[in-house]
Design an enzyme around this catalytic site. Structure first.
Site, short mmCIF file in Angstrom:
data_model
loop_
_atom_site.label_atom_id
_atom_site.label_comp_id
_atom_site.label_asym_id
_atom_site.label_seq_id
_atom_site.Cartn_x
_atom_site.Cartn_y
_atom_site.Cartn_z
N ASP A 44 -2.45 32.12 -54.85
CA ASP A 44 -3.24 30.95 -55.20
C ASP A 44 -3.18 30.80 -56.71
OD1 ASP A 44 -5.64 29.42 -53.40
OD2 ASP A 44 -5.72 29.12 -55.56
N ARG A 80 -17.93 18.87 -61.91
CA ARG A 80 -17.36 20.22 -62.07
C ARG A 80 -17.08 20.55 -63.53
NH1 ARG A 80 -13.26 20.97 -56.97
NH2 ARG A 80 -14.81 20.75 -55.34
C1 LIG Z 1 -8.67 23.95 -49.44
S1 LIG Z 1 -8.00 25.51 -49.93
C2 LIG Z 1 -7.15 25.97 -48.45
C3 LIG Z 1 -7.23 27.44 -48.16
C4 LIG Z 1 -6.50 27.90 -46.90
N1 LIG Z 1 -5.08 27.67 -47.02
C5 LIG Z 1 -7.04 27.20 -45.68
O1 LIG Z 1 -6.41 26.29 -45.16
O2 LIG Z 1 -8.14 27.54 -45.24
C6 LIG Z 1 -6.67 25.00 -51.00
C7 LIG Z 1 -6.23 26.10 -51.95
O3 LIG Z 1 -5.02 25.68 -52.57
C8 LIG Z 1 -5.04 26.11 -53.92
N2 LIG Z 1 -4.12 25.29 -54.72
C9 LIG Z 1 -4.23 23.98 -55.05
N3 LIG Z 1 -3.22 23.60 -55.83
C10 LIG Z 1 -2.43 24.70 -55.98
C11 LIG Z 1 -1.22 24.94 -56.68
N4 LIG Z 1 -0.60 23.99 -57.39
N5 LIG Z 1 -0.69 26.18 -56.63
C12 LIG Z 1 -1.29 27.15 -55.91
N6 LIG Z 1 -2.44 26.98 -55.24
C13 LIG Z 1 -3.00 25.77 -55.26
C14 LIG Z 1 -6.50 25.97 -54.33
O4 LIG Z 1 -6.81 26.78 -55.43
C15 LIG Z 1 -7.23 26.36 -53.06
O5 LIG Z 1 -7.63 27.71 -53.08
#
Ligand SMILES: C[S@@+](CC[C@H](N)C(=O)[O-])C[C@H]1O[C@@H](n2cnc3c(N)ncnc32)[C@H](O)[C@@H]1O
Length: 278
Positions: A150, A42
């Site tokens: 997010d 990445r």
């Molecule tokens: C795998 S996705 C899950 C999306 C959705 N909640 C679902 O379950 O389908 C995880 C998301 O968490 C966000 N994320 C990870 N670390 C984060 C943080 N410290 N603060 C805010 N968002 C975060 C990522 O950018 C990503 O879009």
């Protein structure tokens, strides 16, 4: 050709260690040794986009903290996998346990607050909005808000745009598609969510490692498939703050492989990855 060129970049132990520490500091994500190649893949794309020839130069750029590379760096590291009505039993629970009982109580408050924490490209908050409209036929007369946050600015922009490729919506019933989506032609190919869904949602950039600026309380919080990459201590700190935003009886949904065991005692498990605030 591309792959051969990318492997020429030297990615030493010190590079991985330093970048891993930065990821932890800025996102809470704990990268294990197994994630080495993923990180390389990445970030080498970022290096190429910036015309940099070494990870050392990239680290120096991040340390100088100029421009928005730190944001791009976090965007590149996060995993954004999501889908409409993912873990469908959560939406069923919400409909049957929360929304229908509120609807059945004529004297109860007509106010509901939801938070999709880590909303990725928006499928989660839009699924929530659809569930609300299906369960509450007079939802427009209620005071309902969904906050969708997010840290990844790119996925947030896509959520705000609200236009999805056809294969993303394919699994949905014909009824839902007809009610909540409009086919886009021209350059914006895909299916656009209707205004009635958009009206319920506010998208905001928010890093869960930072101060949570909202006061709450939230009737339900979706924090699903986000903390899976956090270590236990980071999870503890986060859920202690999340618990402050809910009242007894409010609901918290976690992802399918997440739980609050030895993380937070403010909630009781009431269903599969469904918690109720004590
Ligand atoms: C795998 S996705 C899950 C999306 C959705 N909640 C679902 O379950 O389908 C995880 C998301 O968490 C966000 N994320 C990870 N670390 C984060 C943080 N410290 N603060 C805010 N968002 C975060 C990522 O950018 C990503 O879009």
């Amino acid at each position: 050709m591309e792959a051969t060129r990318s492997w020429k970049l030297n990615f030493g132990e010190d590079d991985f260690a330093a970048l891993r520490a930065l990821v932890k500091e800025h996102t809470g994500i704990h990268l294990t040794e197994q994630k080495r190649e993923l990180v390389y893949g990445r970030l080498s794309r970022r290096l190429r986009a910036l015309g940099l020839e070494s990870f050392r130069a990239y680290r120096e750029l991040l340390e100088r903290n100029e421009g928005d590379e730190l944001v791009q760096f976090c965007n590149a590291i996060t995993t954004n996998l999501t889908s409409f009505f993912r873990e469908a039993h959560h939406f069923q629970y919400l409909r049957e346990q929360l929304l229908s009982s509120r609807a059945a109580d004529p004297r109860g408050p007509r106010r509901l607050r939801f938070w999709s924490a880590g909303c990725s490209t928006g499928e989660e908050p839009y699924s929530l909005a659809m569930t609300i409209h299906e369960a509450l036929p007079d939802a427009r007369r209620w005071d309902i808000r969904i906050l969708a946050t997010d840290l990844d600015t790119e996925v947030l922009a896509r959520g705000m745009r609200g236009i999805y490729e056809e294969e993303r919506v394919r699994g949905m019933s014909a009824e839902r598609l007809a009610r909540f989506f409009r086919k886009e032609g021209g350059a914006a190919q895909g299916c656009s969510v209707t205004q009635e869904l958009r009206d319920l949602i506010t998208f905001r950039e928010l890093n869960l490692m930072h101060t949570l600026p909202m006061k709450g309380p939230f009737d339900a919080i979706f924090c699903r498939n986000v903390v899976i990459y956090f270590d236990k201590e980071t999870q503890r700190q986060l859920f202690a703050r999340i618990a402050q935003l809910q009242r007894p009886g409010d609901i918290l949904f976690l992802g399918h492989s997440e739980n609050l065991f030895r993380v937070c005692e403010d909630y009781t498990l009431v269903g599969k990855t469904i918690y109720r605030r004590n």
